[in-house]
Motif scaffolding. Structure first.
Motif, short mmCIF file in Angstrom:
data_model
loop_
_atom_site.label_atom_id
_atom_site.label_comp_id
_atom_site.label_asym_id
_atom_site.label_seq_id
_atom_site.Cartn_x
_atom_site.Cartn_y
_atom_site.Cartn_z
N LYS A 23 4.97 -18.13 -37.96
CA LYS A 23 5.96 -17.57 -36.96
C LYS A 23 5.49 -17.55 -35.41
N TYR A 24 4.56 -17.21 -35.33
CA TYR A 24 4.04 -17.24 -33.89
C TYR A 24 3.96 -18.49 -33.33
N SER A 25 3.27 -19.62 -34.11
CA SER A 25 3.24 -21.00 -33.60
C SER A 25 4.56 -21.57 -33.18
N LYS A 26 5.61 -21.17 -33.90
CA LYS A 26 6.87 -21.75 -33.61
C LYS A 26 7.74 -21.03 -32.35
N ASP A 27 7.09 -19.89 -32.15
CA ASP A 27 7.54 -19.31 -31.04
C ASP A 27 6.95 -19.67 -29.71
N TYR A 28 5.61 -20.29 -29.92
CA TYR A 28 4.85 -20.82 -28.75
C TYR A 28 5.48 -22.08 -28.20
N TYR A 29 5.95 -22.93 -29.11
CA TYR A 29 6.54 -24.14 -28.43
C TYR A 29 7.48 -24.10 -27.37
N ARG A 30 8.51 -23.27 -27.79
CA ARG A 30 9.65 -23.03 -26.98
C ARG A 30 10.29 -21.73 -26.84
N LYS A 31 10.04 -20.99 -25.90
CA LYS A 31 10.70 -19.59 -25.90
C LYS A 31 12.41 -19.57 -25.45
N LYS A 32 12.90 -18.66 -25.83
CA LYS A 32 14.20 -18.64 -25.66
C LYS A 32 14.23 -18.67 -23.94
N GLY A 33 15.28 -19.30 -23.53
CA GLY A 33 15.68 -19.35 -21.93
C GLY A 33 14.45 -20.19 -21.25
N VAL A 34 13.56 -20.60 -21.72
CA VAL A 34 12.57 -21.40 -21.06
C VAL A 34 12.43 -22.94 -21.09
N GLY A 35 12.33 -23.66 -19.92
CA GLY A 35 12.54 -25.22 -20.17
C GLY A 35 13.95 -25.65 -20.08
N ARG A 36 14.28 -26.91 -20.50
CA ARG A 36 15.29 -27.46 -20.24
C ARG A 36 16.31 -27.07 -21.18
N THR A 53 19.11 -26.93 -24.39
CA THR A 53 19.25 -27.64 -25.53
C THR A 53 20.71 -27.97 -25.44
N LYS A 54 21.23 -29.01 -26.04
CA LYS A 54 22.55 -29.36 -26.14
C LYS A 54 23.55 -28.18 -26.28
N LYS A 55 23.21 -27.29 -27.25
CA LYS A 55 23.88 -26.35 -27.32
C LYS A 55 24.02 -25.09 -26.21
N ASP A 56 22.80 -24.95 -25.44
CA ASP A 56 22.84 -24.18 -24.58
C ASP A 56 23.70 -24.71 -23.58
N ARG A 57 23.52 -26.10 -23.09
CA ARG A 57 24.28 -26.70 -22.28
C ARG A 57 25.90 -26.46 -22.26
N ARG A 58 26.45 -26.50 -23.49
CA ARG A 58 27.80 -26.37 -23.84
C ARG A 58 28.12 -24.85 -23.66
N GLU A 59 27.17 -23.88 -23.85
CA GLU A 59 27.46 -22.43 -23.76
C GLU A 59 27.61 -22.36 -22.14
N LEU A 60 26.67 -22.85 -21.60
CA LEU A 60 27.05 -22.68 -20.13
C LEU A 60 27.91 -23.23 -19.30
N ASP A 61 28.57 -24.57 -20.00
CA ASP A 61 29.83 -25.27 -19.50
C ASP A 61 31.00 -24.20 -19.75
#
Length: 126
Positions: free
Chosen positions: A93-106, A108-116
């Protein structure tokens, strides 16, 4: 009772077909031997299950008539999984959280649609 049906009845697998597939792939063992889905299960059998990179070990206490509720599962099985294996689950669980935390980085496609949709709700593409 068949081992695939038993694992489905005690809620180790969501569907019986997933339990059958796990047996065919060699992820289910009884007495350290890989079993076929049609192998019969008896009380006092110890079943080893490889699921989500974790090795679970359960002891059969009784055979249920049909699929049981989550609160009643402990009547039919005794979970004897070593603590080291359960600690691996926390590490995963911790290793999966390490790769990309919510709101950090570029985004995703879903995030972009929600922003639009948030910036321009009238221009929704339905």
């Amino acid at each position: 009772m068949r081992v695939d049906k038993f694992l489905w009845c005690v809620r180790y697998y969501k569907t019986r077909s997933i339990a059958t597939e796990a047996c065919r792939k060699g992820q289910v063992k009884i007495a350290s031997e890989t079993v076929k889905p049609s192998r019969e299960v008896y009380p006092s059998d110890e079943i080893e299950i490889r699921k989500n990179q974790i090795d679970y070990k359960i002891q059969v206490l009784d055979i249920p008539e049909s699929r049981v509720g989550a609160k009643l599962v402990n009547i039919y099985i005794n979970d004897i999984t070593p603590k080291e294996n359960l600690e691996k689950l926390d590490l995963l669980k911790y290793s999966k959280d390490y790769y990309r935390k919510k709101g950090v980085g570029r985004p995703t496609k879903k995030d972009r649609r929600e922003l639009d949709d948030w910036f321009d709700p009238e221009n929704k593409n339905d």
